[in-house]
Motif scaffolding. Sequence first.
Motif, mmCIF file in Angstrom:
data_model
loop_
_atom_site.group_PDB
_atom_site.id
_atom_site.type_symbol
_atom_site.label_atom_id
_atom_site.label_comp_id
_atom_site.label_asym_id
_atom_site.label_seq_id
_atom_site.Cartn_x
_atom_site.Cartn_y
_atom_site.Cartn_z
ATOM 1 N N ASN A 1 33.704 45.364 39.745
ATOM 2 C CA ASN A 1 32.389 45.555 39.136
ATOM 3 C C ASN A 1 32.242 46.946 38.525
ATOM 4 N N HIS B 1 23.395 40.580 44.381
ATOM 5 C CA HIS B 1 23.767 41.031 43.029
ATOM 6 C C HIS B 1 23.823 39.887 42.018
ATOM 7 N N GLN C 1 29.597 42.581 34.173
ATOM 8 C CA GLN C 1 29.680 42.544 35.626
ATOM 9 C C GLN C 1 30.380 41.269 36.085
#
Length: 315
Positions: A155, A191, A164
């Motif tokens: 990432n 995330h 990402q």
Amino acid sequence: MLTENQPKIALGTWAWGDTPDGQVFGNHLTATDLKPVVTAAMDAGLTLWDTAYAYGSGASEDKLGELLQDYPRESYQLSTKFTPQMAAGDSDHEVADMLAGSLKRLHTDYIDIYWIHNPADVEKWTPQLIPLVNSGKIKRFGVSNHNLAQIKRANEILGEAGIQVSAVQNHFSLLYRSSEEAGIIDYCREHDITFFAYMVLEQGLLSGRYNVDNPLPADSMRGSIYNSVLPQVSALTAGLQAIGAKQDASAAEVATAYAIAKGTTPIIGVTKDKYIPSEAKAMSLTLTDAEITQLETLAQAANVDTKGSWEAPMA
């Protein structure tokens, strides 16, 4: 990052690339054999297909690509992988070269999710994904068999280019919860990363179809790995069947529903069209907290280590 049109279950095609003698799964399937599977799956809205060049050195991709030509490209999603150990050389274009082969076999000009199959060298391979994402040949990028530190590092590398990791694909089942214990599933949730769980049924061990009296194919790799532990998982299988009986569901459907309840997207290998309705059933099941705890307790008591030979510990 579960997209709006992404099914709760993906269909895996590892077995589609088995060797002619069925060395891994115990059978060898042709495109003709598999056509009813694709027809039934597409009709049922199961339109996310997971494959890899490593599955038979392109054999799985070849079959899948051939069978999906009957459908508009926008009606399905493709997930395939770059496997570092199968790279042809040592250039800065190894990922692009393997992707080009996959695109040709799958009869498409883009891949919905493209994966680094394992963390052989995060620093080397991850940057090669950036131009492929920017070109539109890859819609989403994922990492497979990576631990939490490796996911975070990927990432960081991608973040420098404004990209990402959007998906993680690791082994996860009732018998192998290493990614949960290591905090990876929580990290994905925090995330907006989709966690794809492979080997949810442990290659059939948790399907309810096999037991001491009816073992997995003895001459297959999965039989050699799992048949010896059938007595240890009998109580867990019985528990899956008992919970399923309350909702007219099979052990396999409950094991799949468990993975969904844990916040993952299961990748289920399907080789026969008769099993497609089972996936729809699994998506509709609701497990109580007590049932989840019961299953996890039975799984722990089985004391079976199903970590694959290719896997490093997640924790």
